[in-house]
Design a protein around this motif. Structure first.
Motif, PDB file in Angstrom:
ATOM      1  N   HIS A 137      29.368  51.236  51.326  1.00  0.00           N
ATOM      2  CA  HIS A 137      29.051  50.460  52.667  1.00  0.00           C
ATOM      3  C   HIS A 137      29.286  50.940  53.884  1.00  0.00           C
ATOM      4  O   HIS A 137      28.717  50.486  54.963  1.00  0.00           O
ATOM      5  N   GLN A 146      29.465  48.578  46.847  1.00  0.00           N
ATOM      6  CA  GLN A 146      30.400  48.228  48.082  1.00  0.00           C
ATOM      7  C   GLN A 146      31.087  49.671  48.437  1.00  0.00           C
ATOM      8  O   GLN A 146      31.423  49.550  49.648  1.00  0.00           O
ATOM      9  N   ASP A 147      31.520  50.566  47.754  1.00  0.00           N
ATOM     10  CA  ASP A 147      32.239  51.708  48.127  1.00  0.00           C
ATOM     11  C   ASP A 147      31.426  52.559  48.949  1.00  0.00           C
ATOM     12  O   ASP A 147      31.944  53.514  49.445  1.00  0.00           O
ATOM     13  N   VAL A 173      24.052  44.923  49.464  1.00  0.00           N
ATOM     14  CA  VAL A 173      24.212  44.365  48.228  1.00  0.00           C
ATOM     15  C   VAL A 173      22.874  43.933  47.395  1.00  0.00           C
ATOM     16  O   VAL A 173      22.340  44.312  46.160  1.00  0.00           O
ATOM     17  N   PRO A 193      26.515  43.920  54.920  1.00  0.00           N
ATOM     18  CA  PRO A 193      26.922  43.892  53.419  1.00  0.00           C
ATOM     19  C   PRO A 193      26.172  43.184  52.728  1.00  0.00           C
ATOM     20  O   PRO A 193      25.937  43.302  51.501  1.00  0.00           O
TER      21      PRO A 193
END
Length: 201
Positions: free
Chosen positions: A114, A111-112, A105, A101
């Motif tokens: 990942h 994030q949705d 980033v 993660p």
């Protein structure tokens, strides 16, 4: 010494083409498998001690690397299953990052997204990388390509080894479809948790 080396991900050098007289000066010549590619020249592939390998070169050229890509509803979960099935590990994040993660980033992946992919690697560096990618559609037909997992290799009782691994994988969500016992060989035909066929032998 003249050498042209292919640099692999992670900095590992897998192969080199070297002048034949220079071979004796390589640090570990006993761990290289070489074949001639021209007058006074050799094409060499590194060999792990105790591991059986095929020919180093095909027609004077190194073989191509391969990655196996699998469509999945849940790439992370399916990758965990196949890590257990193959004795693989989830690919570590790039150097300088403690986890995926943080890396995602850093390169601008929302994030949705990942959970859109996962990958496995052979900890010995011998087998191909497996890449799992998220897709919306269901599996609708039998695989045209499947993996044969040779868990019985080197065992005094190959079938017992396969049966033991069967139980482990069933506990992780696999399903036994049938047992093949033919003059050409014996194996267990199974499905992974998302319905992909594979064989234990």
């Amino acid at each position: 010494m003249r050498a042209g080396r292919r640099q692999l991900r992670g900095g590992r050098r897998e192969a080199a083409e070297v002048e034949a007289p220079a071979l004796s000066r390589l640090r570990s010549p006993g761990r290289l498998r070489c074949c001639p590619v021209g007058p006074g020249r050799l094409c060499c592939r590194s060999v792990r001690p105790g591991r059986s390998v095929g020919p180093a070169c095909q027609g004077g050229r190194m073989g191509f690397g391969v990655q196996i890509t699998v469509d999945a509803h849940d790439p992370g979960k399916l990758a965990e299953f196949w890590a257990l099935a193959l004795g693989y590990v989830v690919q570590p994040p790039p150097p300088g990052f403690d986890d995926w993660p943080t890396f995602l980033v850093s390169i601008g992946i929302p994030q949705d997204q990942h959970d859109r992919a996962s990958a496995l690697v052979d900890p010995d560096g011998a087998g191909p990388r497996l890449f799992f990618q998220k897709v919306p559609e269901d599996k609708t037909a039998k695989n045209r390509v499947h993996l044969d997992v040779n868990v019985g290799a080197g065992s005094d009782d190959r079938q017992a080894a396969a049966r033991a691994h069967q139980a482990t994988l069933e506990a992780a969500g696999a399903t036994l479809l049938r047992v093949v016992d033919e003059p050409g060989g014996w194996c267990l035909v199974m499905q992974d948790p998302e319905g992909n066929e594979f064989c234990l032998q």
